[in-house]
Design an enzyme around this catalytic site. Structure first.
Site, PDB file in Angstrom:
ATOM      1  N   TYR A 145       0.860  -1.188   0.000  1.00 31.76           N
ATOM      2  CA  TYR A 145       0.000   0.000   0.000  1.00 31.76           C
ATOM      3  C   TYR A 145       0.891   1.231   0.000  1.00 31.76           C
ATOM      4  O   TYR A 145       1.903   1.275   0.694  1.00 31.76           O
ATOM      5  CB  TYR A 145      -0.890  -0.006   1.245  1.00 31.76           C
ATOM      6  CG  TYR A 145      -1.705   1.260   1.433  1.00 31.76           C
ATOM      7  CD1 TYR A 145      -2.775   1.556   0.595  1.00 31.76           C
ATOM      8  CD2 TYR A 145      -1.409   2.166   2.458  1.00 31.76           C
ATOM      9  CE1 TYR A 145      -3.534   2.714   0.774  1.00 31.76           C
ATOM     10  CE2 TYR A 145      -2.162   3.318   2.652  1.00 31.76           C
ATOM     11  CZ  TYR A 145      -3.222   3.586   1.800  1.00 31.76           C
ATOM     12  OH  TYR A 145      -3.974   4.732   1.985  1.00 31.76           O
ATOM     13  N   ASP A 240       9.247   2.357  -0.477  1.00 35.97           N
ATOM     14  CA  ASP A 240       8.293   3.087   0.347  1.00 35.97           C
ATOM     15  C   ASP A 240       8.504   2.643   1.790  1.00 35.97           C
ATOM     16  O   ASP A 240       8.072   1.561   2.196  1.00 35.97           O
ATOM     17  CB  ASP A 240       6.866   2.800  -0.139  1.00 35.97           C
ATOM     18  CG  ASP A 240       5.835   3.599   0.638  1.00 35.97           C
ATOM     19  OD1 ASP A 240       6.210   4.233   1.647  1.00 35.97           O
ATOM     20  OD2 ASP A 240       4.655   3.570   0.242  1.00 35.97           O
ATOM     21  N   LYS A 268       5.216   8.877   8.967  1.00 35.16           N
ATOM     22  CA  LYS A 268       5.045   8.349  10.322  1.00 35.16           C
ATOM     23  C   LYS A 268       6.164   8.794  11.284  1.00 35.16           C
ATOM     24  O   LYS A 268       6.126   9.900  11.774  1.00 35.16           O
ATOM     25  CB  LYS A 268       4.889   6.829  10.271  1.00 35.16           C
ATOM     26  CG  LYS A 268       3.656   6.429   9.409  1.00 35.16           C
ATOM     27  CD  LYS A 268       3.229   5.031   9.598  1.00 35.16           C
ATOM     28  CE  LYS A 268       2.210   4.568   8.569  1.00 35.16           C
ATOM     29  NZ  LYS A 268       0.824   4.829   8.906  1.00 35.16           N
TER      30      LYS A 268
HETATM   31  N1  PLP Z   1       3.034   4.184   2.222  1.00 34.67           N
HETATM   32  C1  PLP Z   1       2.937   3.276   3.195  1.00 34.67           C
HETATM   33  C2  PLP Z   1       3.870   2.114   3.202  1.00 34.67           C
HETATM   34  C3  PLP Z   1       1.995   3.436   4.217  1.00 34.67           C
HETATM   35  O1  PLP Z   1       1.907   2.518   5.186  1.00 34.67           O
HETATM   36  C4  PLP Z   1       1.151   4.557   4.185  1.00 34.67           C
HETATM   37  C5  PLP Z   1       0.141   4.759   5.230  1.00 34.67           C
HETATM   38  O2  PLP Z   1      -0.059   3.984   6.105  1.00 34.67           O
HETATM   39  C6  PLP Z   1       1.289   5.483   3.149  1.00 34.67           C
HETATM   40  C7  PLP Z   1       2.245   5.269   2.181  1.00 34.67           C
HETATM   41  C8  PLP Z   1       0.426   6.697   3.096  1.00 34.67           C
HETATM   42  O3  PLP Z   1       0.778   7.563   4.110  1.00 34.67           O
HETATM   43  P1  PLP Z   1      -0.288   8.652   4.643  1.00 34.67           P
HETATM   44  O4  PLP Z   1      -1.374   7.880   5.321  1.00 34.67           O
HETATM   45  O5  PLP Z   1       0.522   9.517   5.561  1.00 34.67           O
HETATM   46  O6  PLP Z   1      -0.760   9.390   3.439  1.00 34.67           O
END
Ligand code: PLP
Length: 423
Positions: A145, A240, A268
């Protein structure tokens, strides 16, 4: 049963004014049923709801709170920064401090751009990759994700390498079609994607430690294989690390497995509980962003001084490695307790450091989202209300990982194991 009158009343009012009563979907408790708990306060490992019920929190705001709720050094830094002004819309010294602190953890990278959310970091990374390579396609891995970026809100069609199908209403078919999707863990599928489309793939993006459909450990050599293929085809590799960044050590997961991507997205922990995310990479690539290069990206709230102060204070606590060592010990203690209590036959703790995925199964730990047993998900969702009654707050979805924080102690693990062990 705990009393939840205030939460129930607030949820009723929220539903009258906000879609589903929430600001982000999973908070609506759709999978586990019942009333979402309205948190009013957090301290260390504990959170209190509006009715005064106290929980040991293992959701920890979905990952940012590696130090626990309201860590004094972080709160103090935020207050100090807030007193100096909530926003400037100019350059300021906190940006420099956080950039230096972040790059200290990613020694191969040379530049960092701060944004507000993980979604925005990923969106920028993908735009940058397309802008630099002049190629249209992005390769995504099923089960990872990356936030709600249109081109990544896609699912696989049927077949090993497929054009993405929109996984949300409102995603234009064209946006989804420029994304190729391959299954996780299958290097031959990645090879096939490059054989078919190699010279048109701008970037391959994945969570190097996939943690959004449970914690899905990948085979040894997998990331190295993807790195070799992307390099051979002139494709940029984006890790990511919104969850894994600074979670397992002072840096990224890539360094732990000896794989250097071209771009990393963070979120985060880098914001210590306030909205900060980041994109980083080598100067030659990152300097293609505006104002130096042709790839546009900007933000009123990007690099907000109060938010960055929380990140700076959080990273300062992590730098010497003692927090990560303690988290590893806590994680091991949790596994030991599950074994000692004879729960191993119906509860697996899939774990990397302080990322913990409790899965209620006697089978092997799944390594793809598709192989997560439906009955394990159902058991988690059915048990959830009981866990709340026992004062343990986990993410309200079996697909989500839990987090240990530096504020957790062994007594909190006892409470977790007693809850997971059931009546
Ligand atoms: N990438 C990863 C691996 C994530 O776990 C998340 C959110 O949990 C995101 C991107 C998106 O981040 P945000 O919720 O701050 O937009």
């Amino acid at each position: 049963m705990s009393m939840i009158f205030r939460s129930a009343e607030l949820f009723q009012r929220a539903r009258a004014h906000m879609p589903g009563g929430v600001s982000s979907p999973v908070r609506a408790f759709g999978k586990v049923g019942g009333t979402p708990r309205y948190f009013s306060r957090g301290e260390g490992a504990w959170a209190w709801d509006e009715d005064g019920n106290r929980y040991v929190d293992f959701c920890m705001a979905w990952g940012p709170l590696i130090l626990g709720h309201a860590h004094p050094a972080v709160v103090e830094a935020v207050i100090r920064a807030a007193k100096d002004g909530l926003a400037f819309g100019t350059a300021h010294r906190h940006e420099v401090a956080l950039a230096e602190a972040v790059l200290e953890g990613f020694l191969w990278a040379e530049r960092v751009r701060f944004v507000v959310s993980g979604t925005e970091a990923v969106q920028t990374a993908v735009r940058l990759a397309r802008g630099v390579t002049g190629r249209p396609l992005v390769l995504k891995f099923s089960g990872c994700y990356h936030g709600h970026v249109d081109s990544l809100l896609v699912r696989a069609g049927s077949g090993v390498v497929t054009q993405g199908l929109a996984d949300s209403a409102g995603v234009a078919p064209g946006a989804a079609a420029d994304t190729l999707v391959v299954p996780l863990g299958d290097l031959s599928a990645v090879e096939e994607a490059f054989r078919l489309h190699g010279d048109r793939i701008a970037a391959a993006i994945l969570e190097p430690l996939p943690a959004n459909n449970g914690l899905l450990r990948q085979p040894p050599g997998y990331l190295q294989g993807i790195r070799a293929l992307t390099r051979a085809h002139g494709t940029l590799l984006i890790f990511d690390e919104v969850i894994s960044g600074f979670r397992l050590h002072y840096g990224g997961y890539g360094a732990l497995v000896g794989v250097e991507p071209d771009l990393v997205t963070l979120g985060k922990i880098v914001g210590g509980g306030l909205p900060v995310a980041a994109l980083l990479g080598k100067a030659a690539l990152m300097d293609q962003l505006a104002p130096l290069g042709p790839v546009y990206q900007a933000g009123t709230m990007a690099g907000n001084p109060v938010a960055l102060s929380a990140g700076i204070a959080t990273l300062a606590q992590l730098r010497d490695g003692s927090v990560h060592a303690r988290l590893e010990a806590l994680g091991a203690a949790l596994e030991a307790r599950v074994a000692e209590n004879g729960l191993g036959s119906r509860l697996k703790i899939v774990r990397e450091g302080s990322i913990v995925w409790p899965i209620l199964t006697d089978g092997p730990a799944p390594t793809t989202a598709e192989s997560v047993p439906a009955d394990a998900l159902a058991r988690y969702h059915a048990a959830y209300a009981g866990w709340l009654d026992r004062g343990v707050y986990l993410p309200p979805s079996a697909w989500e990982v839990s987090f240990l924080s530096a504020a957790h102690a062994e007594s909190h693990l006892d409470q977790l194991v007693a809850a997971l062990g059931g009546p």
